[in-house]
Design an enzyme around this catalytic site. Structure first.
Site, mmCIF file in Angstrom:
data_model
loop_
_atom_site.group_PDB
_atom_site.id
_atom_site.type_symbol
_atom_site.label_atom_id
_atom_site.label_comp_id
_atom_site.label_asym_id
_atom_site.label_seq_id
_atom_site.Cartn_x
_atom_site.Cartn_y
_atom_site.Cartn_z
ATOM 1 C CG HIS A 55 -8.695 19.448 46.366
ATOM 2 N ND1 HIS A 55 -8.893 20.919 46.513
ATOM 3 C CD2 HIS A 55 -9.820 18.795 47.120
ATOM 4 C CE1 HIS A 55 -10.113 21.011 47.523
ATOM 5 N NE2 HIS A 55 -10.701 19.820 47.731
ATOM 6 C CG HIS B 24 -10.234 22.540 51.752
ATOM 7 N ND1 HIS B 24 -9.211 21.849 51.828
ATOM 8 C CD2 HIS B 24 -11.299 22.179 50.992
ATOM 9 C CE1 HIS B 24 -9.453 20.595 51.128
ATOM 10 N NE2 HIS B 24 -10.811 20.763 50.794
ATOM 11 C CG ASP C 212 -13.696 18.848 46.631
ATOM 12 O OD1 ASP C 212 -13.080 18.279 47.634
ATOM 13 O OD2 ASP C 212 -14.493 19.747 46.915
ATOM 14 C CG ASP C 213 -15.727 15.555 48.786
ATOM 15 O OD1 ASP C 213 -14.913 14.971 49.319
ATOM 16 O OD2 ASP C 213 -15.704 16.929 48.663
ATOM 17 C CD GLU D 103 -15.310 24.335 49.236
ATOM 18 O OE1 GLU D 103 -14.477 24.244 50.262
ATOM 19 O OE2 GLU D 103 -15.857 23.478 48.621
ATOM 20 C CG HIS E 133 -11.961 15.553 50.807
ATOM 21 N ND1 HIS E 133 -11.398 16.173 51.811
ATOM 22 C CD2 HIS E 133 -11.926 16.600 49.686
ATOM 23 C CE1 HIS E 133 -11.202 17.406 51.547
ATOM 24 N NE2 HIS E 133 -11.629 17.863 50.368
HETATM 25 N N1 ADE Z 1 -14.515 18.013 52.904
HETATM 26 C C1 ADE Z 1 -14.643 17.329 51.892
HETATM 27 N N2 ADE Z 1 -15.151 18.033 50.743
HETATM 28 C C2 ADE Z 1 -14.744 19.361 51.230
HETATM 29 C C3 ADE Z 1 -14.836 20.666 50.627
HETATM 30 N N3 ADE Z 1 -15.133 20.804 49.182
HETATM 31 N N4 ADE Z 1 -14.510 21.763 51.204
HETATM 32 C C4 ADE Z 1 -14.248 21.649 52.729
HETATM 33 N N5 ADE Z 1 -14.280 20.357 53.185
HETATM 34 C C5 ADE Z 1 -14.456 19.130 52.667
HETATM 35 ZN ZN ZN Z 2 -11.877 19.635 49.226
#
Ligand code: ADE
Ligand code: ZN
Length: 340
Positions: free
Chosen positions: A17, A200, A281-282, A203, A19
Protein backbone atom coordinates in the site's frame (compact mmCIF):
# COMPACT_ATOMS: atom_id res chain seq x y z
CA UNK A 1 21.28 -8.58 20.28
CA UNK A 2 19.61 -6.34 17.69
CA UNK A 3 16.41 -4.62 18.84
CA UNK A 4 13.13 -5.61 17.16
CA UNK A 5 13.18 -2.29 15.32
CA UNK A 6 16.63 -2.98 13.85
CA UNK A 7 15.74 -6.58 13.08
CA UNK A 8 12.55 -5.54 11.28
CA UNK A 9 14.48 -2.87 9.35
CA UNK A 10 16.87 -5.47 7.94
CA UNK A 11 14.19 -8.06 7.12
CA UNK A 12 13.01 -8.77 3.57
CA UNK A 13 9.45 -7.48 3.24
CA UNK A 14 6.74 -6.50 0.76
CA UNK A 15 4.99 -3.16 0.61
CA UNK A 16 1.41 -3.47 -0.62
CA UNK A 17 0.00 0.00 0.00
CA UNK A 18 1.99 2.91 -1.37
CA UNK A 19 0.76 5.62 -3.75
CA UNK A 20 3.51 6.58 -6.18
CA UNK A 21 2.27 10.18 -6.11
CA UNK A 22 2.58 10.02 -2.33
CA UNK A 23 6.31 9.36 -2.67
CA UNK A 24 6.85 12.72 -4.37
CA UNK A 25 9.32 14.41 -2.03
CA UNK A 26 9.26 18.24 -1.76
CA UNK A 27 12.71 18.49 -3.40
CA UNK A 28 11.48 16.57 -6.45
CA UNK A 29 8.25 18.61 -6.55
CA UNK A 30 10.30 21.81 -6.91
CA UNK A 31 12.77 20.25 -9.35
CA UNK A 32 9.96 19.03 -11.64
CA UNK A 33 8.06 22.32 -11.32
CA UNK A 34 11.12 24.10 -12.65
CA UNK A 35 11.74 21.54 -15.42
CA UNK A 36 8.12 21.73 -16.62
CA UNK A 37 7.52 25.43 -15.84
CA UNK A 38 4.60 24.64 -13.55
CA UNK A 39 3.53 27.35 -11.08
CA UNK A 40 3.15 26.11 -7.51
CA UNK A 41 1.18 27.84 -4.73
CA UNK A 42 4.14 27.40 -2.32
CA UNK A 43 7.10 29.80 -2.34
CA UNK A 44 9.69 27.28 -1.18
CA UNK A 45 10.33 23.72 -0.04
CA UNK A 46 10.10 25.00 3.49
CA UNK A 47 6.62 26.55 3.04
CA UNK A 48 5.45 23.37 1.36
CA UNK A 49 6.67 21.28 4.31
CA UNK A 50 4.92 23.66 6.68
CA UNK A 51 1.65 22.89 4.87
CA UNK A 52 2.00 19.21 5.84
CA UNK A 53 -0.05 19.58 8.98
CA UNK A 54 -3.22 17.68 8.25
CA UNK A 55 -6.55 17.56 10.08
CA UNK A 56 -8.25 14.89 7.94
CA UNK A 57 -7.89 12.81 4.76
CA UNK A 58 -9.37 15.66 2.70
CA UNK A 59 -6.92 18.25 4.04
CA UNK A 60 -4.10 15.99 2.78
CA UNK A 61 -5.73 15.19 -0.59
CA UNK A 62 -6.14 18.92 -1.32
CA UNK A 63 -2.34 19.36 -1.24
CA UNK A 64 -1.51 15.97 -2.78
CA UNK A 65 -3.54 16.66 -5.93
CA UNK A 66 -1.98 20.12 -6.41
CA UNK A 67 1.57 18.75 -6.01
CA UNK A 68 0.96 16.06 -8.67
CA UNK A 69 0.59 18.83 -11.29
CA UNK A 70 4.39 18.82 -11.65
CA UNK A 71 4.21 15.32 -13.21
CA UNK A 72 3.87 15.88 -16.94
CA UNK A 73 6.20 13.76 -19.08
CA UNK A 74 7.15 10.09 -19.27
CA UNK A 75 10.54 11.05 -17.84
CA UNK A 76 8.88 12.62 -14.76
CA UNK A 77 6.99 9.41 -13.98
CA UNK A 78 10.17 7.37 -14.56
CA UNK A 79 12.15 9.63 -12.18
CA UNK A 80 9.42 9.31 -9.55
CA UNK A 81 9.33 5.50 -9.78
CA UNK A 82 13.14 5.27 -9.73
CA UNK A 83 13.32 7.41 -6.58
CA UNK A 84 10.78 5.19 -4.82
CA UNK A 85 12.61 1.98 -5.78
CA UNK A 86 15.84 3.38 -4.37
CA UNK A 87 14.15 4.40 -1.11
CA UNK A 88 12.26 1.11 -0.75
CA UNK A 89 15.37 -0.97 -1.40
CA UNK A 90 17.12 0.86 1.43
CA UNK A 91 14.28 -0.44 3.67
CA UNK A 92 14.78 -4.02 2.38
CA UNK A 93 11.52 -4.04 0.46
CA UNK A 94 11.87 -6.88 -2.05
CA UNK A 95 8.46 -6.49 -3.67
CA UNK A 96 6.05 -3.56 -3.96
CA UNK A 97 2.50 -3.29 -5.28
CA UNK A 98 2.26 0.38 -6.14
CA UNK A 99 -0.87 2.48 -6.64
CA UNK A 100 -1.16 5.28 -9.14
CA UNK A 101 -4.00 7.75 -9.73
CA UNK A 102 -4.26 8.19 -13.53
CA UNK A 103 -7.40 10.33 -13.40
CA UNK A 104 -5.71 13.15 -11.53
CA UNK A 105 -3.13 13.40 -14.36
CA UNK A 106 -5.53 12.73 -17.24
CA UNK A 107 -7.75 15.62 -16.08
CA UNK A 108 -4.72 17.85 -16.82
CA UNK A 109 -4.21 16.38 -20.28
CA UNK A 110 -1.52 13.78 -19.52
CA UNK A 111 -2.14 10.59 -21.53
CA UNK A 112 -2.64 7.31 -19.69
CA UNK A 113 0.03 5.76 -21.94
CA UNK A 114 2.56 8.42 -20.83
CA UNK A 115 1.93 7.67 -17.15
CA UNK A 116 2.19 3.89 -17.47
CA UNK A 117 5.16 3.95 -19.87
CA UNK A 118 7.06 6.30 -17.51
CA UNK A 119 6.35 4.23 -14.40
CA UNK A 120 7.30 1.07 -16.32
CA UNK A 121 10.62 2.63 -17.31
CA UNK A 122 11.54 3.46 -13.71
CA UNK A 123 10.35 0.12 -12.32
CA UNK A 124 12.07 -1.92 -15.04
CA UNK A 125 15.43 -0.64 -13.76
CA UNK A 126 14.44 -2.04 -10.35
CA UNK A 127 13.80 -5.48 -11.91
CA UNK A 128 17.41 -5.52 -13.04
CA UNK A 129 18.70 -5.37 -9.47
CA UNK A 130 16.16 -7.75 -7.96
CA UNK A 131 13.42 -5.34 -6.88
CA UNK A 132 10.10 -6.83 -7.89
CA UNK A 133 7.12 -4.54 -8.46
CA UNK A 134 3.57 -4.41 -9.77
CA UNK A 135 1.19 -1.52 -10.49
CA UNK A 136 -2.40 -1.10 -9.30
CA UNK A 137 -4.45 1.58 -11.08
CA UNK A 138 -6.77 3.40 -8.68
CA UNK A 139 -10.09 5.06 -9.49
CA UNK A 140 -10.71 8.35 -7.71
CA UNK A 141 -13.78 7.96 -5.52
CA UNK A 142 -14.60 11.69 -5.62
CA UNK A 143 -15.26 11.39 -9.38
CA UNK A 144 -18.33 9.60 -10.80
CA UNK A 145 -18.30 5.90 -11.68
CA UNK A 146 -18.84 6.80 -15.35
CA UNK A 147 -15.33 8.35 -15.36
CA UNK A 148 -13.89 5.22 -13.76
CA UNK A 149 -15.56 3.10 -16.45
CA UNK A 150 -14.04 5.29 -19.19
CA UNK A 151 -10.62 5.01 -17.53
CA UNK A 152 -10.87 1.23 -17.30
CA UNK A 153 -11.86 0.98 -20.96
CA UNK A 154 -8.83 3.07 -21.96
CA UNK A 155 -6.59 1.03 -19.69
CA UNK A 156 -7.55 -2.45 -20.91
CA UNK A 157 -5.06 -2.43 -23.82
CA UNK A 158 -2.34 -1.38 -21.35
CA UNK A 159 -3.20 -4.29 -19.05
CA UNK A 160 -2.58 -6.52 -22.09
CA UNK A 161 0.60 -4.68 -23.06
CA UNK A 162 2.15 -4.71 -19.57
CA UNK A 163 0.85 -7.97 -18.04
CA UNK A 164 4.04 -8.36 -15.99
CA UNK A 165 3.47 -4.99 -14.31
CA UNK A 166 -0.10 -3.74 -14.44
CA UNK A 167 -2.14 -6.27 -12.50
CA UNK A 168 -4.88 -4.61 -10.51
CA UNK A 169 -7.37 -1.85 -9.91
CA UNK A 170 -8.08 -0.06 -6.64
CA UNK A 171 -10.28 2.70 -5.26
CA UNK A 172 -8.97 5.71 -3.34
CA UNK A 173 -9.46 9.41 -2.49
CA UNK A 174 -12.30 10.90 -0.39
CA UNK A 175 -14.13 8.19 1.54
CA UNK A 176 -16.86 9.57 3.80
CA UNK A 177 -20.29 9.66 2.14
CA UNK A 178 -19.20 7.53 -0.85
CA UNK A 179 -19.78 3.81 -0.15
CA UNK A 180 -17.74 1.36 -2.23
CA UNK A 181 -20.91 -0.04 -3.86
CA UNK A 182 -21.06 3.21 -5.90
CA UNK A 183 -18.32 1.57 -8.02
CA UNK A 184 -19.90 -1.87 -8.31
CA UNK A 185 -20.15 -1.89 -12.12
CA UNK A 186 -16.55 -0.87 -12.82
CA UNK A 187 -15.21 -3.42 -10.36
CA UNK A 188 -17.38 -6.15 -11.92
CA UNK A 189 -15.97 -5.21 -15.34
CA UNK A 190 -12.40 -5.36 -14.01
CA UNK A 191 -13.01 -8.78 -12.45
CA UNK A 192 -14.49 -10.04 -15.71
CA UNK A 193 -11.27 -8.94 -17.43
CA UNK A 194 -9.24 -11.05 -14.98
CA UNK A 195 -7.79 -8.05 -13.12
CA UNK A 196 -7.04 -8.17 -9.36
CA UNK A 197 -9.29 -5.88 -7.30
CA UNK A 198 -8.62 -4.02 -4.05
CA UNK A 199 -10.18 -0.94 -2.45
CA UNK A 200 -9.54 1.61 0.29
CA UNK A 201 -12.29 1.14 2.88
CA UNK A 202 -12.66 1.74 6.62
CA UNK A 203 -9.92 4.38 6.75
CA UNK A 204 -12.04 7.39 7.82
CA UNK A 205 -15.26 5.65 6.82
CA UNK A 206 -17.16 3.08 8.91
CA UNK A 207 -16.79 -0.72 9.14
CA UNK A 208 -19.92 -0.91 6.97
CA UNK A 209 -17.77 0.27 4.03
CA UNK A 210 -15.46 -2.71 4.53
CA UNK A 211 -18.48 -5.06 4.31
CA UNK A 212 -19.48 -3.17 1.20
CA UNK A 213 -16.03 -3.54 -0.42
CA UNK A 214 -16.17 -7.29 0.25
CA UNK A 215 -19.78 -7.85 -0.85
CA UNK A 216 -20.34 -5.33 -3.64
CA UNK A 217 -16.82 -5.04 -5.08
CA UNK A 218 -15.61 -8.54 -4.10
CA UNK A 219 -12.13 -7.29 -3.32
CA UNK A 220 -9.46 -9.78 -2.34
CA UNK A 221 -7.64 -7.27 -0.09
CA UNK A 222 -8.80 -4.17 1.78
CA UNK A 223 -6.64 -1.03 1.98
CA UNK A 224 -6.53 0.41 5.53
CA UNK A 225 -9.65 -1.32 6.87
CA UNK A 226 -8.78 -0.22 10.42
CA UNK A 227 -12.44 0.54 11.20
CA UNK A 228 -13.00 -3.25 11.05
CA UNK A 229 -11.68 -3.51 14.60
CA UNK A 230 -14.99 -2.04 15.84
CA UNK A 231 -17.09 -4.84 14.35
CA UNK A 232 -16.61 -8.37 15.76
CA UNK A 233 -18.62 -10.06 13.00
CA UNK A 234 -16.46 -8.34 10.39
CA UNK A 235 -13.25 -9.37 12.17
CA UNK A 236 -14.55 -12.98 12.21
CA UNK A 237 -15.15 -12.79 8.48
CA UNK A 238 -11.73 -11.29 7.70
CA UNK A 239 -10.10 -14.08 9.70
CA UNK A 240 -12.26 -16.85 8.22
CA UNK A 241 -11.71 -15.70 4.64
CA UNK A 242 -8.10 -14.62 5.26
CA UNK A 243 -8.70 -11.19 3.73
CA UNK A 244 -5.58 -9.06 4.21
CA UNK A 245 -5.75 -5.46 5.47
CA UNK A 246 -2.96 -3.19 4.21
CA UNK A 247 -2.50 -1.01 7.29
CA UNK A 248 -0.61 2.32 7.25
CA UNK A 249 0.15 3.43 10.82
CA UNK A 250 1.90 6.81 10.26
CA UNK A 251 -0.77 7.78 7.74
CA UNK A 252 -3.48 7.02 10.31
CA UNK A 253 -1.68 9.15 12.87
CA UNK A 254 -1.02 12.10 10.52
CA UNK A 255 -4.59 12.10 9.14
CA UNK A 256 -6.08 11.85 12.65
CA UNK A 257 -7.66 8.43 12.09
CA UNK A 258 -6.03 7.62 15.45
CA UNK A 259 -5.17 10.23 18.08
CA UNK A 260 -2.16 8.43 19.45
CA UNK A 261 -0.07 5.57 18.02
CA UNK A 262 -0.57 3.78 21.34
CA UNK A 263 -4.25 3.47 20.39
CA UNK A 264 -3.62 2.04 16.93
CA UNK A 265 -5.76 -1.09 16.33
CA UNK A 266 -3.10 -3.02 14.35
CA UNK A 267 -1.95 -4.99 17.39
CA UNK A 268 -5.45 -6.08 18.41
CA UNK A 269 -6.30 -6.99 14.78
CA UNK A 270 -3.12 -9.08 14.61
CA UNK A 271 -3.89 -10.78 17.93
CA UNK A 272 -7.41 -11.62 16.72
CA UNK A 273 -5.89 -13.36 13.68
CA UNK A 274 -6.47 -10.78 10.93
CA UNK A 275 -3.85 -10.83 8.16
CA UNK A 276 -2.55 -7.28 8.68
CA UNK A 277 0.78 -5.87 7.58
CA UNK A 278 2.62 -2.53 7.63
CA UNK A 279 2.80 -0.04 4.75
CA UNK A 280 3.68 3.61 4.17
CA UNK A 281 0.71 4.95 2.08
CA UNK A 282 2.14 8.41 1.18
CA UNK A 283 5.59 8.37 2.79
CA UNK A 284 6.73 11.78 1.52
CA UNK A 285 3.80 13.38 3.38
CA UNK A 286 3.42 11.29 6.52
CA UNK A 287 6.88 11.31 8.03
CA UNK A 288 8.36 8.06 6.88
CA UNK A 289 8.81 5.05 4.63
CA UNK A 290 7.92 1.49 5.53
CA UNK A 291 10.66 0.92 8.12
CA UNK A 292 9.66 4.12 9.93
CA UNK A 293 6.14 2.67 10.12
CA UNK A 294 7.46 -0.59 11.61
CA UNK A 295 9.54 1.37 14.13
CA UNK A 296 6.57 3.52 15.17
CA UNK A 297 4.27 0.59 15.97
CA UNK A 298 6.96 -1.64 17.49
CA UNK A 299 7.80 1.16 19.93
CA UNK A 300 4.30 2.46 20.63
CA UNK A 301 2.53 -0.89 20.87
CA UNK A 302 5.35 -2.88 22.43
CA UNK A 303 5.13 -5.64 19.83
CA UNK A 304 6.84 -8.94 20.55
CA UNK A 305 9.41 -10.52 18.18
CA UNK A 306 6.90 -13.17 16.97
CA UNK A 307 4.32 -10.43 16.30
CA UNK A 308 6.79 -8.48 14.16
CA UNK A 309 7.69 -11.66 12.28
CA UNK A 310 3.97 -12.29 11.65
CA UNK A 311 3.53 -8.79 10.18
CA UNK A 312 6.51 -9.31 7.88
CA UNK A 313 5.36 -12.74 6.73
CA UNK A 314 1.82 -11.42 6.20
CA UNK A 315 3.26 -8.82 3.81
CA UNK A 316 4.79 -11.59 1.68
CA UNK A 317 1.77 -13.91 1.87
CA UNK A 318 -0.76 -11.19 1.00
CA UNK A 319 0.89 -10.06 -2.23
CA UNK A 320 -0.29 -10.99 -5.73
CA UNK A 321 2.84 -12.94 -6.67
CA UNK A 322 2.79 -16.65 -7.64
CA UNK A 323 2.94 -19.33 -4.92
CA UNK A 324 6.52 -20.30 -5.73
CA UNK A 325 7.74 -16.72 -5.41
CA UNK A 326 6.00 -16.47 -2.04
CA UNK A 327 7.58 -19.71 -0.81
CA UNK A 328 11.06 -18.45 -1.69
CA UNK A 329 10.45 -15.03 -0.14
CA UNK A 330 9.03 -16.56 3.06
CA UNK A 331 11.98 -18.88 3.38
CA UNK A 332 14.40 -15.93 2.92
CA UNK A 333 12.53 -14.11 5.70
CA UNK A 334 12.53 -17.16 7.99
CA UNK A 335 16.27 -17.71 7.45
CA UNK A 336 16.99 -14.06 8.16
CA UNK A 337 14.78 -13.98 11.24
CA UNK A 338 16.07 -17.16 12.82
CA UNK A 339 19.63 -16.45 11.78
CA UNK A 340 20.35 -19.52 9.73
N1 ADE B 1 -4.80 8.70 -1.93
C1 ADE B 1 -3.55 8.80 -1.49
N2 ADE B 1 -3.50 8.47 -0.18
C2 ADE B 1 -4.75 8.13 0.19
C3 ADE B 1 -5.33 7.70 1.40
N3 ADE B 1 -4.64 7.54 2.52
N4 ADE B 1 -6.66 7.46 1.42
C4 ADE B 1 -7.38 7.64 0.32
N5 ADE B 1 -6.88 8.04 -0.84
C5 ADE B 1 -5.57 8.28 -0.91
ZN1 ZN C 1 -3.80 4.76 0.47
Amino acid sequence: MASSVEKAAGAPKAELHVHIEGTLEPELIFQLAQRNEVQLPWASIQTLRQAYSFSSLQSFLDIYHVATRVLVTERDFADLARAYVERAQADKVIHAEIFFDPQTHMERGVALETIVAGLEQGLKEGDEFGFSSRLIMCFLRHLPESKALETLEQALPLFSHYPHRLIGVGLDSTEIGIPPRTFERVFAAARRAGIEVVAHAGEEGPAEYVWDALDALQVSRVDHGVASSEDDDLVDRLVREQIPLTVCPLSNLRLKVVEDMKQHPIRSLLERGVKVMVNSDDPAYFGGYVNDNYAAIINSLNLSGPQVFQLLSNSLEACFMPAEWKRNALSALTNYWHGT
